[in-house]
Design a protein around this motif. Structure first.
Motif: not given
Length: 43
Positions: A23, A25-26, A28, A32, A36
């Motif tokens: 989940d 994001e590419v 990040a 981040e 997560h």
């Protein structure tokens, strides 16, 4: 331990389970990713 053994990238034959990052994001950054992972622990 040699420098090659300390490489940050796994060797091609190494398998690892990265599903906990599906989940994220590419592109990040560290912040981040840490956020997560912290949210995953809280659930």
């Amino acid at each position: 331990m040699t420098k090659a053994e300390c490489a940050t990238e796994p060797a091609e034959d190494d398998e690892r389970d990265d599903s906990h990052l599906d989940d994220v994001e590419v592109g990040a950054g560290c912040t981040e990713i840490w956020e997560h992972l912290a949210e995953e622990r809280d659930e």
